[in-house]
Design an enzyme around this catalytic site. Structure first.
Site, PDB file in Angstrom:
ATOM      1  N   HIS A  47       0.968  -1.273  -0.066  1.00  0.00           N
ATOM      2  CA  HIS A  47      -0.196   0.225  -0.229  1.00  0.00           C
ATOM      3  C   HIS A  47       0.427   0.952  -0.200  1.00  0.00           C
ATOM      4  O   HIS A  47       0.513   2.884  -0.295  1.00  0.00           O
ATOM      5  CB  HIS A  47      -0.918   0.080   1.268  1.00  0.00           C
ATOM      6  CG  HIS A  47       0.264   0.250   1.996  1.00  0.00           C
ATOM      7  ND1 HIS A  47       0.483  -0.431   3.299  1.00  0.00           N
ATOM      8  CD2 HIS A  47       0.048   1.353   3.420  1.00  0.00           C
ATOM      9  CE1 HIS A  47       0.948   0.025   4.187  1.00  0.00           C
ATOM     10  NE2 HIS A  47       0.121   1.464   4.445  1.00  0.00           N
TER      11      HIS A  47
HETATM   12  C1  UD1 Z   1      -1.517   6.308   5.272  1.00  0.00           C
HETATM   13  C2  UD1 Z   1      -0.592   7.068   5.818  1.00  0.00           C
HETATM   14  C3  UD1 Z   1       0.708   5.740   5.617  1.00  0.00           C
HETATM   15  C4  UD1 Z   1       0.026   4.267   6.529  1.00  0.00           C
HETATM   16  C5  UD1 Z   1      -0.682   3.729   5.891  1.00  0.00           C
HETATM   17  C6  UD1 Z   1      -1.168   2.654   6.830  1.00  0.00           C
HETATM   18  C7  UD1 Z   1       0.304   9.263   5.491  1.00  0.00           C
HETATM   19  C8  UD1 Z   1       0.690   9.871   4.138  1.00  0.00           C
HETATM   20  N1  UD1 Z   1       0.381   8.005   4.976  1.00  0.00           N
HETATM   21  O1  UD1 Z   1      -1.967   5.812   3.925  1.00  0.00           O
HETATM   22  O2  UD1 Z   1       1.698   6.178   6.293  1.00  0.00           O
HETATM   23  O3  UD1 Z   1       0.849   3.647   6.139  1.00  0.00           O
HETATM   24  O4  UD1 Z   1      -2.100   5.030   5.775  1.00  0.00           O
HETATM   25  O5  UD1 Z   1      -2.655   2.075   5.541  1.00  0.00           O
HETATM   26  O6  UD1 Z   1      -0.696   9.882   5.894  1.00  0.00           O
HETATM   27  N2  UD1 Z   1      -8.637   5.040   0.737  1.00  0.00           N
HETATM   28  C9  UD1 Z   1      -9.881   5.091   1.518  1.00  0.00           C
HETATM   29  N3  UD1 Z   1     -10.926   4.132   2.185  1.00  0.00           N
HETATM   30  C10 UD1 Z   1      -9.976   4.653   3.909  1.00  0.00           C
HETATM   31  C11 UD1 Z   1      -9.182   4.786   3.709  1.00  0.00           C
HETATM   32  C12 UD1 Z   1      -8.159   5.068   1.425  1.00  0.00           C
HETATM   33  O7  UD1 Z   1     -10.852   4.443  -0.060  1.00  0.00           O
HETATM   34  O8  UD1 Z   1     -10.785   4.870   4.370  1.00  0.00           O
HETATM   35  C13 UD1 Z   1      -8.238   5.423  -0.030  1.00  0.00           C
HETATM   36  C14 UD1 Z   1      -8.887   6.183  -0.915  1.00  0.00           C
HETATM   37  O9  UD1 Z   1      -8.614   6.600  -1.959  1.00  0.00           O
HETATM   38  C15 UD1 Z   1      -7.439   7.667  -0.287  1.00  0.00           C
HETATM   39  C16 UD1 Z   1      -6.190   6.486  -0.145  1.00  0.00           C
HETATM   40  O10 UD1 Z   1      -7.122   5.179   0.004  1.00  0.00           O
HETATM   41  O11 UD1 Z   1      -7.791   9.042  -0.763  1.00  0.00           O
HETATM   42  C17 UD1 Z   1      -5.443   7.301   0.247  1.00  0.00           C
HETATM   43  O12 UD1 Z   1      -5.215   7.052   1.581  1.00  0.00           O
HETATM   44  P1  UD1 Z   1      -4.722   7.723   2.794  1.00  0.00           P
HETATM   45  O13 UD1 Z   1      -5.148   8.038   3.853  1.00  0.00           O
HETATM   46  O14 UD1 Z   1      -4.323   9.315   2.483  1.00  0.00           O
HETATM   47  O15 UD1 Z   1      -2.829   7.118   2.603  1.00  0.00           O
HETATM   48  P2  UD1 Z   1      -3.370   5.987   2.717  1.00  0.00           P
HETATM   49  O16 UD1 Z   1      -2.184   5.326   1.622  1.00  0.00           O
HETATM   50  O17 UD1 Z   1      -3.769   5.013   3.737  1.00  0.00           O
HETATM   51  N1  UDP Z   2      -3.783  -4.655   8.722  1.00  0.00           N
HETATM   52  C1  UDP Z   2      -4.842  -5.418   9.353  1.00  0.00           C
HETATM   53  N2  UDP Z   2      -5.492  -5.369   8.062  1.00  0.00           N
HETATM   54  C2  UDP Z   2      -5.029  -6.073   7.411  1.00  0.00           C
HETATM   55  C3  UDP Z   2      -3.998  -4.981   6.475  1.00  0.00           C
HETATM   56  C4  UDP Z   2      -3.486  -4.560   7.839  1.00  0.00           C
HETATM   57  O1  UDP Z   2      -5.233  -6.145  10.872  1.00  0.00           O
HETATM   58  O2  UDP Z   2      -5.578  -5.663   6.454  1.00  0.00           O
HETATM   59  C5  UDP Z   2      -2.583  -4.182  10.420  1.00  0.00           C
HETATM   60  C6  UDP Z   2      -0.986  -4.593  10.632  1.00  0.00           C
HETATM   61  O3  UDP Z   2      -1.282  -5.688  11.173  1.00  0.00           O
HETATM   62  C7  UDP Z   2      -0.471  -3.805  11.095  1.00  0.00           C
HETATM   63  C8  UDP Z   2      -1.439  -3.019  10.665  1.00  0.00           C
HETATM   64  O4  UDP Z   2      -2.247  -2.623  10.557  1.00  0.00           O
HETATM   65  O5  UDP Z   2      -1.123  -3.731  12.446  1.00  0.00           O
HETATM   66  C9  UDP Z   2      -0.198  -1.886  10.041  1.00  0.00           C
HETATM   67  O6  UDP Z   2      -1.248  -1.673   8.995  1.00  0.00           O
HETATM   68  P1  UDP Z   2      -0.502  -0.819   7.871  1.00  0.00           P
HETATM   69  O7  UDP Z   2       0.286  -1.677   7.271  1.00  0.00           O
HETATM   70  O8  UDP Z   2      -1.761   0.031   6.840  1.00  0.00           O
HETATM   71  O9  UDP Z   2       0.427   0.612   7.661  1.00  0.00           O
HETATM   72  P2  UDP Z   2       2.164   0.745   8.266  1.00  0.00           P
HETATM   73  O10 UDP Z   2       2.313   0.644   9.309  1.00  0.00           O
HETATM   74  O11 UDP Z   2       2.682   0.376   7.113  1.00  0.00           O
HETATM   75  O12 UDP Z   2       1.983   2.518   8.603  1.00  0.00           O
END
Ligand code: UD1
Ligand code: UDP
Length: 352
Positions: free
Chosen positions: A203
């Site tokens: 992701h």
């Molecule tokens: C964010 C964090 C990243 C973390 C991740 C955990 C930042 C800059 N990045 O990234 O460090 O690893 O969360 O998962 O804060 N979206 C949905 N539904 C949701 C959430 C997201 O559809 O509930 C989609 C949307 O298109 C959205 C995109 O994902 O615009 C990105 O979401 P965003 O919260 O900006 O960043 P993550 O990639 O989730």
């Molecule tokens: N996680 C979860 N369900 C999923 C994917 C991730 O519960 O489908 C959990 C994962 O085990 C970890 C946390 O979410 O504890 C990490 O989140 P993510 O990988 O989104 O973010 P990052 O750690 O890279 O910021």
């Protein structure tokens, strides 16, 4: 003491959930939780509150699905309003997301002391949004709770000992969560799970926003999936980009994001983890699984040093070669993250 906790993205629910359980043990502490809404889908957010009995947020700001600037800016405006109303003694922020940075900026301008959980981590890659968020947050925080020795060293090298802050090695709250929730692990339903499988997630922006990297990664995983089942709970951002670019892996078992209890089950029962997630790299170690990391660098360098984890970037040949040939260290009996006492250490330091 009134603690204002700011969360918004999936890993923060898990981290803050661990600390919240510890806060509840102390009568002198009151916690007010603000959810920025950065993650808004029910399987990215609600499920964690329900499954893990995390207290329901007192405020839900509903700011998600926007560009970095718009999201962070709107969060600052609304978080400032909440802080002015609640007048907390301390603002607690977690990790390195846009919600973390917004909370830090709002609190620092109001002169509210900030506690940063997961301080001091560095990838040294300033193109990562997370690297910017964590550096800026560290600089304005009063309590810097570091998960590892490396994190402490990073802060010292950057001169943090000269600033008005406390550097504290607390251990990693993710390990607290992994240990506590293992007893509640839940096998995912409606998925045909084979005896042997690899758990994978993808992701990170550096992979999803570069189509060549994304293609290479999914082609590699699809190749590996001919050999052993690859189960991949797919983040919504990655799903959207795969669909927009007509990338349809044939062999990978792609599923919706799962709750944490299902994730713990998958971790515990997998043979290996292949991921670009920060949290999952450590969880692989907690559950004694080797990990191939789909990034060019990692903040968790102690995992590399001990050969529990290897970096493959988004290089197809390297990913396949590491999968087939790399001999990982399988002696996981080493304390790298505090063995589950991080939340206790954090709250003890705050009270002091
Ligand atoms: C964010 C964090 C990243 C973390 C991740 C955990 C930042 C800059 N990045 O990234 O460090 O690893 O969360 O998962 O804060 N979206 C949905 N539904 C949701 C959430 C997201 O559809 O509930 C989609 C949307 O298109 C959205 C995109 O994902 O615009 C990105 O979401 P965003 O919260 O900006 O960043 P993550 O990639 O989730
Ligand atoms: N996680 C979860 N369900 C999923 C994917 C991730 O519960 O489908 C959990 C994962 O085990 C970890 C946390 O979410 O504890 C990490 O989140 P993510 O990988 O989104 O973010 P990052 O750690 O890279 O910021």
């Amino acid at each position: 003491m009134k603690i204002l906790t700011i969360i918004g993205a999936r890993p923060q629910f898990i981290k803050a959930g661990a600390v919240s359980r510890e806060i509840k043990k102390h009568k002198s502490l009151e916690e007010v939780i603000v959810h920025t809404g950065q993650h808004y889908d029910s399987n990215m957010s609600d499920i964690f509150f329900e499954q893990m009995h995390i207290p329901k947020p007192d405020y839900y700001l509903g700011i998600g699905g926007k560009s970095h600037g718009a999201m962070t800016g709107e969060m600052i405006i609304k978080l400032e309003e909440v802080m002015l109303k609640e007048k907390p003694d301390v603002v607690m922020v977690y990790g390195d997301t846009n919600s973390t940075l917004a909370g830090s900026i709002a609190a620092s301008k109001l002169h509210i002391p900030i506690a940063h959980v997961e301080a001091g981590l560095r990838s040294f890659n300033m193109k990562m949004p997370e690297e910017i968020n964590r550096i800026l947050t560290d600089r304005v925080s009063k309590w810097l709770f570091c998960p590892t020795d490396t994190a402490v060293e990073n802060l010292k090298k950057e001169g943090f000992e000269n600033f008005d802050c406390k550097i504290i090695k607390s251990g990693d709250v993710m390990q607290d969560a992994a240990i506590f929730y293992k007893q509640y692990a839940k096998k995912p339903q409606n998925v045909d799970i084979k005896e042997d499988f690899i758990l994978s997630t993808v992701h990170r922006a550096e992979n999803t926003d570069d189509i060549n990297r994304l293609k290479n990664i999914f082609e590699s995983l699809d190749e590996i999936a001919k050999d052993i089942q690859v189960i991949l709970p797919l983040h919504p951002r990655t799903r959207k980009i795969l669909e927009q670019n007509n990338i349809n892996p044939k062999n990978i078992t792609i599923i919706e994001p799962v709750g944490y209890l299902e994730m713990v089950w998958l971790l515990d029962n997998s043979k290996m983890v292949i991921t670009d997630s920060g949290g999952l790299q450590k969880e692989a170690f907690f559950f004694k699984k080797p990990c191939i990391t789909l990034r060019d660098e990692t903040e968790w360098i102690e995992l590399l040093e001990n050969n529990f984890n290897v970096l493959a970037g988004a290089d197809k040949e390297k990913i396949l070669n590491l999968y087939k040939n790399h001999k990982f260290n399988d002696n996981f009996d080493i304390d790298l993250y505090g063995r589950g006492r991080a939340s206790e250490n954090i709250i003890r330091s705050l009270i002091k």
